[in-house]
Design a protein around this motif. Sequence first.
Motif, PDB file in Angstrom:
ATOM      1  N   PRO A   1      18.028 -57.091  33.048  1.00 37.84           N
ATOM      2  CA  PRO A   1      18.570 -55.761  33.587  1.00 37.84           C
ATOM      3  C   PRO A   1      18.484 -54.601  33.150  1.00 37.84           C
ATOM      4  O   PRO A   1      18.580 -53.464  33.393  1.00 37.84           O
ATOM      5  CB  PRO A   1      20.093 -56.289  33.821  1.00 37.84           C
ATOM      6  CG  PRO A   1      20.307 -57.661  33.881  1.00 37.84           C
ATOM      7  CD  PRO A   1      18.945 -58.044  33.063  1.00 37.84           C
ATOM      8  N   THR A   2      18.398 -54.612  31.694  1.00 37.36           N
ATOM      9  CA  THR A   2      18.335 -53.355  30.841  1.00 37.36           C
ATOM     10  C   THR A   2      16.887 -52.692  31.209  1.00 37.36           C
ATOM     11  O   THR A   2      16.861 -51.557  31.158  1.00 37.36           O
ATOM     12  CB  THR A   2      18.166 -53.636  29.364  1.00 37.36           C
ATOM     13  OG1 THR A   2      17.153 -54.536  29.172  1.00 37.36           O
ATOM     14  CG2 THR A   2      19.495 -54.339  28.964  1.00 37.36           C
ATOM     15  N   ARG A   3      15.921 -53.276  31.970  1.00 31.97           N
ATOM     16  CA  ARG A   3      14.747 -52.851  32.232  1.00 31.97           C
ATOM     17  C   ARG A   3      14.941 -51.866  33.225  1.00 31.97           C
ATOM     18  O   ARG A   3      13.886 -51.019  33.677  1.00 31.97           O
ATOM     19  CB  ARG A   3      13.697 -53.844  32.594  1.00 31.97           C
ATOM     20  CG  ARG A   3      13.555 -54.706  31.616  1.00 31.97           C
ATOM     21  CD  ARG A   3      12.843 -54.162  30.245  1.00 31.97           C
ATOM     22  NE  ARG A   3      12.551 -55.649  29.420  1.00 31.97           N
ATOM     23  CZ  ARG A   3      13.172 -56.019  28.562  1.00 31.97           C
ATOM     24  NH1 ARG A   3      14.443 -55.504  28.455  1.00 31.97           N
ATOM     25  NH2 ARG A   3      12.955 -57.016  27.975  1.00 31.97           N
ATOM     26  N   GLN A   4      16.163 -51.557  34.023  1.00 29.10           N
ATOM     27  CA  GLN A   4      16.188 -50.570  35.058  1.00 29.10           C
ATOM     28  C   GLN A   4      16.348 -49.330  34.581  1.00 29.10           C
ATOM     29  O   GLN A   4      16.241 -48.136  34.912  1.00 29.10           O
ATOM     30  CB  GLN A   4      17.541 -50.906  35.930  1.00 29.10           C
ATOM     31  CG  GLN A   4      18.674 -50.498  35.214  1.00 29.10           C
ATOM     32  CD  GLN A   4      19.565 -49.564  35.721  1.00 29.10           C
ATOM     33  OE1 GLN A   4      19.755 -49.239  36.779  1.00 29.10           O
ATOM     34  NE2 GLN A   4      20.419 -48.854  35.041  1.00 29.10           N
ATOM     35  N   SER A   5      16.629 -49.193  32.993  1.00 34.74           N
ATOM     36  CA  SER A   5      16.367 -47.850  32.362  1.00 34.74           C
ATOM     37  C   SER A   5      14.930 -47.409  32.245  1.00 34.74           C
ATOM     38  O   SER A   5      13.882 -47.949  31.861  1.00 34.74           O
ATOM     39  CB  SER A   5      17.004 -47.955  31.097  1.00 34.74           C
ATOM     40  OG  SER A   5      17.020 -46.708  30.346  1.00 34.74           O
ATOM     41  N   PRO A   6      14.858 -46.033  32.719  1.00 36.25           N
ATOM     42  CA  PRO A   6      13.511 -45.471  32.482  1.00 36.25           C
ATOM     43  C   PRO A   6      12.798 -45.388  30.961  1.00 36.25           C
ATOM     44  O   PRO A   6      11.852 -45.199  30.927  1.00 36.25           O
ATOM     45  CB  PRO A   6      13.673 -43.962  33.086  1.00 36.25           C
ATOM     46  CG  PRO A   6      14.837 -44.130  34.217  1.00 36.25           C
ATOM     47  CD  PRO A   6      15.841 -45.252  33.426  1.00 36.25           C
ATOM     48  N   PHE A   7      13.935 -45.361  30.291  1.00 35.03           N
ATOM     49  CA  PHE A   7      13.498 -45.565  28.857  1.00 35.03           C
ATOM     50  C   PHE A   7      12.432 -46.726  28.566  1.00 35.03           C
ATOM     51  O   PHE A   7      11.401 -46.680  28.002  1.00 35.03           O
ATOM     52  CB  PHE A   7      14.724 -45.744  27.997  1.00 35.03           C
ATOM     53  CG  PHE A   7      14.392 -46.010  26.656  1.00 35.03           C
ATOM     54  CD1 PHE A   7      14.106 -44.892  25.585  1.00 35.03           C
ATOM     55  CD2 PHE A   7      14.101 -47.329  26.040  1.00 35.03           C
ATOM     56  CE1 PHE A   7      13.908 -45.134  24.263  1.00 35.03           C
ATOM     57  CE2 PHE A   7      13.722 -47.528  24.590  1.00 35.03           C
ATOM     58  CZ  PHE A   7      13.639 -46.521  23.769  1.00 35.03           C
ATOM     59  N   PHE A   8      12.741 -47.827  29.188  1.00 39.77           N
ATOM     60  CA  PHE A   8      11.773 -48.881  28.926  1.00 39.77           C
ATOM     61  C   PHE A   8      10.416 -48.767  29.707  1.00 39.77           C
ATOM     62  O   PHE A   8       9.498 -49.110  29.114  1.00 39.77           O
ATOM     63  CB  PHE A   8      12.537 -50.177  29.531  1.00 39.77           C
ATOM     64  CG  PHE A   8      13.535 -50.837  28.485  1.00 39.77           C
ATOM     65  CD1 PHE A   8      13.439 -51.175  27.261  1.00 39.77           C
ATOM     66  CD2 PHE A   8      15.017 -50.278  28.960  1.00 39.77           C
ATOM     67  CE1 PHE A   8      14.449 -51.313  26.559  1.00 39.77           C
ATOM     68  CE2 PHE A   8      16.044 -50.640  28.060  1.00 39.77           C
ATOM     69  CZ  PHE A   8      15.615 -51.331  26.755  1.00 39.77           C
TER      70      PHE A   8
END
Length: 215
Positions: free
Chosen positions: A47-54
Motif C-alpha cells: 500500500p505504501t506504493r500509492q505514494s507518487p514518491f515511489f
Amino acid sequence: GQFATQIQTADIQSRILDLESTQTEPNTEKSEELSGCWKLIYSSEDPTRQSPFFWAFRKASEGMKQPISAFPNDFSEAIFKITDGIPFSTVGKATQDINIDANGVGVLVSRVEVKLGVFDALLPPQIGYIQTTANITSGGPGVSDVIVDKTEIKDSSWEQFPLLSGVKDAVFPSYQVFERVKPGSSTVQMSTSYLSENMRIARTGDSIFVYQRGS
C-alpha cells in the motif's frame, strides 16, 4: 492485495478489468469528479506504493542494478524489498487527497499511516504519517502528470523511540533530489482507468490502485 490468494487476486483483477471496460475515457479534467479524499481499498503491491514518491523513485533509478543475489536485480525493487521488511512496522490507512481546478491543475497529497511497535506491553504502538505532496496537471484524456514536490513525516509520535527522536516533521526535498539523480524523473504519469462518484481506479506502470471516495 498482498494477503490475497492467487485465485482471489485473479478474481479481483478480472472485476477491475470489467469496470474499466465500461468507461473508455474518464474525464479527469473535471475537478468535481476527480477532486476529493480517496481511501485506498485495493493495491496490487504494498500500500505504501500509492505514494507518487515511489513512482518517481522507480523512474529515477530505472536501469540501475544491484549485485546482491538475495534481492531483486532491479535497484528500486531491491530497496523496496528491504523497506517492506522493516521489523515492528505495520501499514495502516492510505489516502490520496486531490484538489484540482477547472483547468485540471492542482495538488495531490498522499498520506500513508505507519505504526511502529517494539514492546507493546511497555509502550503502545506509535503512529506517524508519511505524506507526499505533488502538483498535478492534465496529461491528456484519463491521464494526469504528477510532479512530486516533497515528502514529510506528519502527525507523528515516533519520537517516543530514542533512535527516531529527530524525525518529527522531517521534510525530504523529493523534487530536488530526483531531478539531480535524473532530470525529469520527478514527473510521473497516473492513468485514471475508471472514475465514478464513489470509486476510482488508478494505474501507474504495472501497479493498480483502487480507491473509494471518503476518508
